[in-house]
Design a protein around this motif. Structure first.
Motif, PDB file in Angstrom:
ATOM      1  N   VAL A 229      -1.415   3.502   0.882  1.00  0.00           N
ATOM      2  CA  VAL A 229      -1.152   2.316   0.071  1.00  0.00           C
ATOM      3  C   VAL A 229       0.089   1.634   0.624  1.00  0.00           C
ATOM      4  O   VAL A 229       1.172   2.239   0.652  1.00  0.00           O
ATOM      5  N   THR A 230      -0.056   0.397   1.073  1.00  0.00           N
ATOM      6  CA  THR A 230       1.073  -0.377   1.587  1.00  0.00           C
ATOM      7  C   THR A 230       1.644  -1.199   0.437  1.00  0.00           C
ATOM      8  O   THR A 230       0.966  -2.088  -0.091  1.00  0.00           O
ATOM      9  N   ALA A 231       2.873  -0.873   0.034  1.00  0.00           N
ATOM     10  CA  ALA A 231       3.418  -1.444  -1.199  1.00  0.00           C
ATOM     11  C   ALA A 231       4.924  -1.639  -1.104  1.00  0.00           C
ATOM     12  O   ALA A 231       5.603  -1.058  -0.250  1.00  0.00           O
ATOM     13  N   LYS A 232       5.434  -2.458  -2.012  1.00  0.00           N
ATOM     14  CA  LYS A 232       6.870  -2.692  -2.162  1.00  0.00           C
ATOM     15  C   LYS A 232       7.239  -2.409  -3.610  1.00  0.00           C
ATOM     16  O   LYS A 232       6.573  -2.887  -4.535  1.00  0.00           O
ATOM     17  N   MET A 233       8.316  -1.647  -3.827  1.00  0.00           N
ATOM     18  CA  MET A 233       8.704  -1.205  -5.165  1.00  0.00           C
ATOM     19  C   MET A 233       9.474  -2.297  -5.916  1.00  0.00           C
ATOM     20  O   MET A 233      10.062  -3.193  -5.315  1.00  0.00           O
ATOM     21  N   PRO A 234       9.486  -2.225  -7.249  1.00  0.00           N
ATOM     22  CA  PRO A 234      10.159  -3.255  -8.056  1.00  0.00           C
ATOM     23  C   PRO A 234      11.661  -3.029  -8.197  1.00  0.00           C
ATOM     24  O   PRO A 234      12.162  -1.917  -8.017  1.00  0.00           O
ATOM     25  N   LYS A 235      12.341  -4.123  -8.583  1.00  0.00           N
ATOM     26  CA  LYS A 235      13.770  -4.074  -8.892  1.00  0.00           C
ATOM     27  C   LYS A 235      13.954  -4.206 -10.389  1.00  0.00           C
ATOM     28  O   LYS A 235      13.416  -5.131 -10.995  1.00  0.00           O
ATOM     29  N   GLY A 236      14.743  -3.322 -10.986  1.00  0.00           N
ATOM     30  CA  GLY A 236      15.048  -3.444 -12.403  1.00  0.00           C
ATOM     31  C   GLY A 236      15.266  -2.112 -13.073  1.00  0.00           C
ATOM     32  O   GLY A 236      14.481  -1.171 -12.879  1.00  0.00           O
ATOM     33  N   SER A 237      16.318  -2.010 -13.843  1.00  0.00           N
ATOM     34  CA  SER A 237      16.629  -0.760 -14.532  1.00  0.00           C
ATOM     35  C   SER A 237      15.499  -0.342 -15.461  1.00  0.00           C
ATOM     36  O   SER A 237      14.936  -1.156 -16.195  1.00  0.00           O
ATOM     37  N   TRP A 238      15.181   0.963 -15.389  1.00  0.00           N
ATOM     38  CA  TRP A 238      14.210   1.658 -16.239  1.00  0.00           C
ATOM     39  C   TRP A 238      12.765   1.279 -15.939  1.00  0.00           C
ATOM     40  O   TRP A 238      11.862   1.636 -16.693  1.00  0.00           O
ATOM     41  N   LEU A 239      12.511   0.580 -14.818  1.00  0.00           N
ATOM     42  CA  LEU A 239      11.139   0.365 -14.348  1.00  0.00           C
ATOM     43  C   LEU A 239      10.686   1.623 -13.620  1.00  0.00           C
ATOM     44  O   LEU A 239      11.449   2.258 -12.901  1.00  0.00           O
ATOM     45  N   TRP A 240       9.398   1.950 -13.791  1.00  0.00           N
ATOM     46  CA  TRP A 240       8.864   3.216 -13.273  1.00  0.00           C
ATOM     47  C   TRP A 240       7.538   2.945 -12.545  1.00  0.00           C
ATOM     48  O   TRP A 240       6.471   3.098 -13.121  1.00  0.00           O
ATOM     49  N   PRO A 241       7.594   2.543 -11.271  1.00  0.00           N
ATOM     50  CA  PRO A 241       6.368   2.309 -10.511  1.00  0.00           C
ATOM     51  C   PRO A 241       5.762   3.617 -10.029  1.00  0.00           C
ATOM     52  O   PRO A 241       6.492   4.580  -9.737  1.00  0.00           O
ATOM     53  N   ALA A 242       4.439   3.667  -9.926  1.00  0.00           N
ATOM     54  CA  ALA A 242       3.781   4.897  -9.493  1.00  0.00           C
ATOM     55  C   ALA A 242       2.469   4.586  -8.780  1.00  0.00           C
ATOM     56  O   ALA A 242       1.723   3.689  -9.176  1.00  0.00           O
ATOM     57  N   ILE A 243       2.224   5.360  -7.729  1.00  0.00           N
ATOM     58  CA  ILE A 243       0.944   5.372  -7.011  1.00  0.00           C
ATOM     59  C   ILE A 243       0.499   6.833  -7.054  1.00  0.00           C
ATOM     60  O   ILE A 243       1.122   7.696  -6.426  1.00  0.00           O
ATOM     61  N   TRP A 244      -0.581   7.123  -7.784  1.00  0.00           N
ATOM     62  CA  TRP A 244      -0.887   8.515  -8.050  1.00  0.00           C
ATOM     63  C   TRP A 244      -2.369   8.715  -8.295  1.00  0.00           C
ATOM     64  O   TRP A 244      -3.151   7.757  -8.276  1.00  0.00           O
ATOM     65  N   MET A 245      -2.776   9.990  -8.504  1.00  0.00           N
ATOM     66  CA  MET A 245      -4.189  10.333  -8.640  1.00  0.00           C
ATOM     67  C   MET A 245      -4.392  11.320  -9.784  1.00  0.00           C
ATOM     68  O   MET A 245      -3.544  12.182 -10.037  1.00  0.00           O
ATOM     69  N   MET A 246      -5.530  11.159 -10.441  1.00  0.00           N
ATOM     70  CA  MET A 246      -5.931  12.061 -11.523  1.00  0.00           C
ATOM     71  C   MET A 246      -7.370  12.514 -11.289  1.00  0.00           C
ATOM     72  O   MET A 246      -8.150  11.830 -10.618  1.00  0.00           O
ATOM     73  N   PRO A 247      -7.761  13.689 -11.853  1.00  0.00           N
ATOM     74  CA  PRO A 247      -9.120  14.198 -11.630  1.00  0.00           C
ATOM     75  C   PRO A 247     -10.167  13.374 -12.371  1.00  0.00           C
ATOM     76  O   PRO A 247      -9.947  12.941 -13.502  1.00  0.00           O
ATOM     77  N   GLU A 248     -11.297  13.166 -11.727  1.00  0.00           N
ATOM     78  CA  GLU A 248     -12.403  12.439 -12.356  1.00  0.00           C
ATOM     79  C   GLU A 248     -12.891  13.178 -13.603  1.00  0.00           C
ATOM     80  O   GLU A 248     -13.236  12.558 -14.607  1.00  0.00           O
ATOM     81  N   ALA A 249     -12.894  14.484 -13.536  1.00  0.00           N
ATOM     82  CA  ALA A 249     -13.316  15.297 -14.687  1.00  0.00           C
ATOM     83  C   ALA A 249     -12.299  16.403 -14.898  1.00  0.00           C
ATOM     84  O   ALA A 249     -11.810  16.997 -13.926  1.00  0.00           O
ATOM     85  N   SER A 250     -11.989  16.664 -16.145  1.00  0.00           N
ATOM     86  CA  SER A 250     -11.013  17.724 -16.463  1.00  0.00           C
ATOM     87  C   SER A 250     -11.724  19.073 -16.469  1.00  0.00           C
ATOM     88  O   SER A 250     -11.908  19.719 -17.516  1.00  0.00           O
ATOM     89  N   VAL A 251     -12.115  19.493 -15.276  1.00  0.00           N
ATOM     90  CA  VAL A 251     -12.926  20.700 -15.125  1.00  0.00           C
ATOM     91  C   VAL A 251     -12.201  21.929 -15.650  1.00  0.00           C
ATOM     92  O   VAL A 251     -12.828  22.832 -16.246  1.00  0.00           O
ATOM     93  N   TYR A 252     -10.902  21.993 -15.453  1.00  0.00           N
ATOM     94  CA  TYR A 252     -10.136  23.189 -15.822  1.00  0.00           C
ATOM     95  C   TYR A 252      -9.356  23.011 -17.122  1.00  0.00           C
ATOM     96  O   TYR A 252      -8.563  23.877 -17.488  1.00  0.00           O
ATOM     97  N   GLY A 253      -9.592  21.908 -17.819  1.00  0.00           N
ATOM     98  CA  GLY A 253      -8.930  21.680 -19.099  1.00  0.00           C
ATOM     99  C   GLY A 253      -8.026  20.470 -19.069  1.00  0.00           C
ATOM    100  O   GLY A 253      -7.896  19.777 -18.052  1.00  0.00           O
TER     101      GLY A 253
END
Length: 452
Positions: A229-253
């Motif tokens: 992912v080609t990206a530029k992060m934001p400026k500003g106190s308490w901003l929380w940018p994220a590039i992340w992944m989650m499971p399609e199915a909660s197979v293990y809970g």
């Protein structure tokens, strides 16, 4: 002085004593030092003798070292060049073995988006107001003010609720009901994530900031492969940018049993005001049998830059993931944020040492070892998420650091954040500078195209 009546004075040495000569003194002996003019012209100094060199002038002299043969000289050359050749051979072998040990899997491209539009066949909006388990203060929307595309790519930009809606400051604090279920927009099945009523007595307020969260859930996912992912992060106190992944199915809970992959997270705070602010890029895996035993700290890393930060220009944030290993990087595989080799432990349960842990006076349940795979729960398909959160009560922003204006355990944390607006809002960048800007997203599945 001259004349018939002049008296001859015998020459003396430098100490003033007369010289005893068996002959008449010469002119040089009378004046052994050169004469120099002085202030009194009637007085002169003796003249110095001419220097004679002691250099040998007897012709050519012998140089026996050019004639005699030294048998050690030949071996010195042999040893010298031999050591160089051995060093080159060892260095070349190390380089080759290191290169040969690097995994170079075959990949199939499954997504390449440069954002001429927000493609609904790829991206979905996740809309709710409950903080997605982190206690963050934003309300995510599909409003074009919060997620839009222009010539620079995709922008996810937080806005104040009072400036991007018809909700007034008074309504934000008291007597207003926000119900995203009634509006037909909430994507959560939890009613608490979809509605709230502001009340001055309890300190409950309408989410003071709106933002956006886009995901490829149900549309684009991979089980082993690569993401860039080609990206530029934001400026500003308490901003929380994220590039992340989650499971399609909660197979293990439920989280974190089925895992989470954070390719990169950052904080919008200025680095001089907040340690590990926007000059720091963070990566981690979240995994554990229960939320209280999330072992992300065992599989995490960060990379800080000097004299600049990640909001100044675009960088490529990458993930490479296989059955044996997983690592994240910035711009190149050579600059890794963290690396984990799954095969160093029999299971992730063993890696976490959960079998020896007691929580609430009870032993923990092992949700993974039955698979027999050392990388469980990171052995299922994961989808991609792009978002900008604001604040939170899960500890990502630590209490007491950087003049944080709220406490994580406070029931009125969102209100404390909003009441300190004069402190943090001036730090937010102008226009899309306060947002996460994404120029390109690519995902590859491990293996040749056409093979599943």
């Amino acid at each position: 002085m001259s004349g018939r009546n002049s008296v001859h004075t015998p020459p003396t040495n430098p100490f003033g004593t007369p010289l005893r000569l068996s002959r008449a003194p010469t002119e040089d002996e009378r004046h052994p030092y050169p004469l120099f003019p002085i202030a009194n012209p009637g007085v002169s100094l003796p003249r110095q003798r001419k220097f004679k060199s002691a250099r040998f002038t007897g012709g050519e002299y012998e140089k026996p070292w050019t004639q005699e043969h030294n048998p050690r000289r030949k071996w010195e050359r042999v040893i010298f060049w031999g050591c160089i050749l051995i060093g080159l051979a060892i260095g070349g072998s190390i380089c080759y073995l290191s290169y040969a040990s690097v995994s170079n899997h075959e990949y199939c491209l499954v997504l390449d988006d440069s954002f001429t539009t927000i493609d609904p066949s790829v991206w979905s909006y996740e809309i709710q107001r409950g903080g997605f388990g982190t206690g963050s203060f934003e309300w995510t929307t599909d409003d074009p003010q919060n997620a839009y595309v222009d010539g620079a790519g995709l922008h996810i930009v937080p806005t104040l609720t009072t400036t991007s809606t018809n909700i007034t400051v008074d309504q934000l604090n008291d007597g207003y009901v926000l119900n995203l279920t009634t509006a037909g927009t909430c994507t959560s099945t939890d009613i608490g994530m979809c509605s709230i009523r502001s009340n001055t007595t309890t300190g409950a307020i309408i989410n003071p900031v709106r933002s956006a969260r886009l995901s490829t859930k149900g549309k684009k996912s991979i089980k082993y492969g690569k993401v860039e992912v080609t990206a530029k992060m934001p400026k500003g106190s308490w901003l929380w940018p994220a590039i992340w992944m989650m499971p399609e199915a909660s197979v293990y809970g439920e989280w974190p049993r089925s895992g989470e992959i954070d390719i990169v997270e950052s904080r919008g705070n200025y680095g001089d005001d907040y340690i590990d602010g926007r000059d720091s890029a963070l990566s981690a895996l979240h995994w554990g049998p229960v939320p209280e035993a999330d072992a992300f700290y065992k599989t995490a890393g960060k990379h800080n830059v000097r004299r600049t930060d990640y909001s100044e220009k675009f960088h490529t944030y990458g993930l490479e993931w296989s059955e044996d290993y997983l690592f994240t990087y910035i711009d190149s595989r050579l600059l890794q944020i963290f690396f984990i080799k799954f095969t160093t432990h029999k299971t992730m349960w063993d890696r976490g040492g959960f079998g020896t842990s007691i929580l609430n006076h009870s032993a923990l349940f092992d949700p993974w070892s039955q698979t027999g795979r050392p990388n469980t729960p990171f052995d299922e398909a994961f989808y991609l998420i792009l978002n900008v959160a604001v604040g939170g009560t899960n500890g990502f922003f630590k209490d007491g650091v950087g003049n944080k204006p709220w406490g994580d355990r406070s029931e009125a944390a969102p209100k404390a954040f909003w009441d300190s607006k004069a402190m943090w809002y001036p730090t937010w960048g102008k226009g899309d500078e306060r947002g996460l800007s994404v120029k390109r997203v690519r995902m590859w599945r491990q293996g040749a195209c056409g093979k599943r």
